[in-house]
Design a protein around this motif. Sequence first.
Motif, PDB file in Angstrom:
ATOM      1  N   ALA A  99      -3.232  -4.839   6.585  1.00 57.13           N
ATOM      2  CA  ALA A  99      -4.077  -3.978   6.688  1.00 57.13           C
ATOM      3  C   ALA A  99      -5.152  -3.423   5.419  1.00 57.13           C
ATOM      4  O   ALA A  99      -6.075  -2.564   5.524  1.00 57.13           O
ATOM      5  N   THR A 100      -4.124  -3.796   4.793  1.00 59.57           N
ATOM      6  CA  THR A 100      -5.495  -3.959   3.469  1.00 59.57           C
ATOM      7  C   THR A 100      -6.576  -5.071   2.759  1.00 59.57           C
ATOM      8  O   THR A 100      -5.557  -6.181   3.819  1.00 59.57           O
TER       9      THR A 100
ATOM     10  N   SER B 263       0.497  -1.266   0.075  1.00 62.14           N
ATOM     11  CA  SER B 263      -0.035   0.102  -0.362  1.00 62.14           C
ATOM     12  C   SER B 263       0.921   0.935   0.166  1.00 62.14           C
ATOM     13  O   SER B 263       0.383   2.127  -0.916  1.00 62.14           O
TER      14      SER B 263
ATOM     15  N   ASP C 126      -3.371  -2.980  -5.303  1.00 63.27           N
ATOM     16  CA  ASP C 126      -2.890  -3.127  -4.490  1.00 63.27           C
ATOM     17  C   ASP C 126      -4.175  -4.378  -4.079  1.00 63.27           C
ATOM     18  O   ASP C 126      -5.046  -4.236  -4.087  1.00 63.27           O
TER      19      ASP C 126
ATOM     20  N   TYR D 285      -5.077   3.562   2.874  1.00 64.81           N
ATOM     21  CA  TYR D 285      -5.129   2.968   4.387  1.00 64.81           C
ATOM     22  C   TYR D 285      -3.285   1.876   4.514  1.00 64.81           C
ATOM     23  O   TYR D 285      -3.435   1.127   4.253  1.00 64.81           O
TER      24      TYR D 285
HETATM   25 MG   LIG Z   1      -1.998  -2.894   2.253  1.00 63.69          MG
END
Ligand SMILES: [Mg+2]
Length: 429
Positions: free
Chosen positions: A240-241, A221, A261, A233
Motif C-alpha cells: 500500500a505504501t 502505516s 513510514d 494510505y
Molecule cells: Mg503502508
Amino acid sequence: MAITTHDTNTELQDRAILVSLVTDKIKRTGIDPELSLQELVQLAETAGVAVLDVLRQNKETPDSKWFIGKGKVEELRMAADGLGANTAIFDQELSGAQVRNLEEALDLKIIDRTQLILDIFAGRAKSREGIIQVELAQLSYLLPRLSGHGKNLSRLGGGIGTRGPGESKLETDRRHIRDRITELKRQLDEVVKTRELHRERRRKSGAVQVALVGYTNAGKSTLLKQLTDADVYIENQLFATLDPTSRVLALPGGKDVVLTDTVGFIQNLPHDLVASFRATLEEVNEANLVLHVVDASSPMREEQMEVVQSILQDLGAAGKPQITLFNKSDICDSGQLEMLPTGEGYLKISAFNPEDLTRVTELIEDELAGDTLTFRIPADRGDLSSLLYRVGEVLEQNVDENDVLYTVRLNKEDYLKWGYMVADFVDPQ
Ligand SMILES: [Mg+2]
Ligand SMILES: Nc1nc2c(ncn2[C@@H]2O[C@H](COP(=O)(O)OP(=O)(O)OP(=O)(O)O)[C@@H](O)[C@H]2O)c(=O)[nH]1
C-alpha cells in the motif's frame, strides 16, 4: 492446505491461473511453497487479477524450455480453456525464453512473481522518485529477457492490465531501452543528491529519527497514523505504501522525534527493485532507532521476520538499535500469542489499542535515552573528553586527582559507534 480464491468475474479483469513449481533447490531454501503460493494469490488480487485456479508441480529441476513439465503445460492449457483464463502467473522467476515458449504454446499472457510485484509497484508509484525507480526496475528486468525476439517485446512488457512500461515505449529496440535506463539513472542520481541534502539538513537540525520497517501489510502505516494522526494510505493489500512519509511524534517526556513510514518488504523482493529503490530504502540508514513491525497473526511470521532482517542487513542497517512490535495481537489466537518472544525490545501490541500506543512511545523514549555511564578519563586525554561531549550528553564533570570523572548519557547507537574508544575508561565506582 486449500487456497481460497475469489472469482470476481469482471470483464476488464485479467483472469489468471497461478502455477507453482517446487524444485529441489526451492525445498532446500526452507521457504514453504504453500505459504509462498498464498502470498502470490494476495499479490495477484492486489494487482486486480481474478485468481481462477492454482496448479502445482514437484520436479527435481525446472524444464529449460517450459519451466514446468510438458504434461503440466497441457494441464495448464486445459484448465485455462475450461475456466476462460487469459493469464498464467508463475510463483518463480522465468527466463525470457520460457516466457516466450509458454506464450506461444498457450496463447496466454505469462507473468512471473517478479513481474507481478513490479506491476503492483508501477500502479502505486505516485512521486517522481517512485515512478523513476519503478520504471528503472522494470526495464532492468526486461532487458536481459529480450534476446533476439523483438516481435514479442510488447507482450513481454505489457504486464497486468495496461500498466508496466507500456507498449509504445517498448516497441523500440534494445538500444532505446538502454538509453532510457541511462537517462533514468541520471534522474535518479539527482533524486539521491536531493535526498542527501535533506538528510544533511535533518542531521544538522539534530532531529532524532525513528523508522517503521517491516513486511508488507504488517501495519506500519496504521501505526504512523495512530501515533501521529497522519493522513496516510492504509489498505489490507500488499505494498500500500511506496514513498516514505515522515511525521513528528511527541514522546511522553515532551521530546519530539521524526517517525518515518517506509515501503514494505516481501520475500524474493526482486533484485532490480531493491537496487532501484535504494535511494528510498536508505532512509532507514538515517534512523537512530528502527521499529520492526511484525504481523503477529500471520502464519508466516517467522519467515517474514527473517526476510526483514536480511533486507536490513543488505541495506547496512542491521546493527541499528531495534524494537520489535508484534502487531495485530487483537486477532492472534492464544497459541500464536504464547509463541511470541518476550523480553527487552519486544512488545505485543494492537495498533488500535490506545494503551498499547502509549507503551510504544514510552519504549521509544527509553531506547533513545540510552544509558548513563561514568567515565574516568586521565586529565591529559583531551581527545577523549571532547569525544564524550560530542557524542553524549555530559550530565556531570568532577575532577579526581589526575582524572576527570564524566557522567554521560549515551544513546545505544552512539555507544555502538564510539563506545570502543572510551570503553576502557568506564568507571566501575
Ligand atoms: Mg503502508
Ligand atoms: N486487526 C488488526 N488489524 C490491523 C492492525 N494494524 C493494522 N491492521 C490492518 O492491516 C492492514 C494493513 O495495514 P497497513 O498499515 O496498510 O500496513 P503496512 O505495513 O503499511 O503495509 P504496506 O504499506 O502495504 O507495506 C490494514 O487493513 C489495517 O487496518 C492491528 O493492530 N490489528
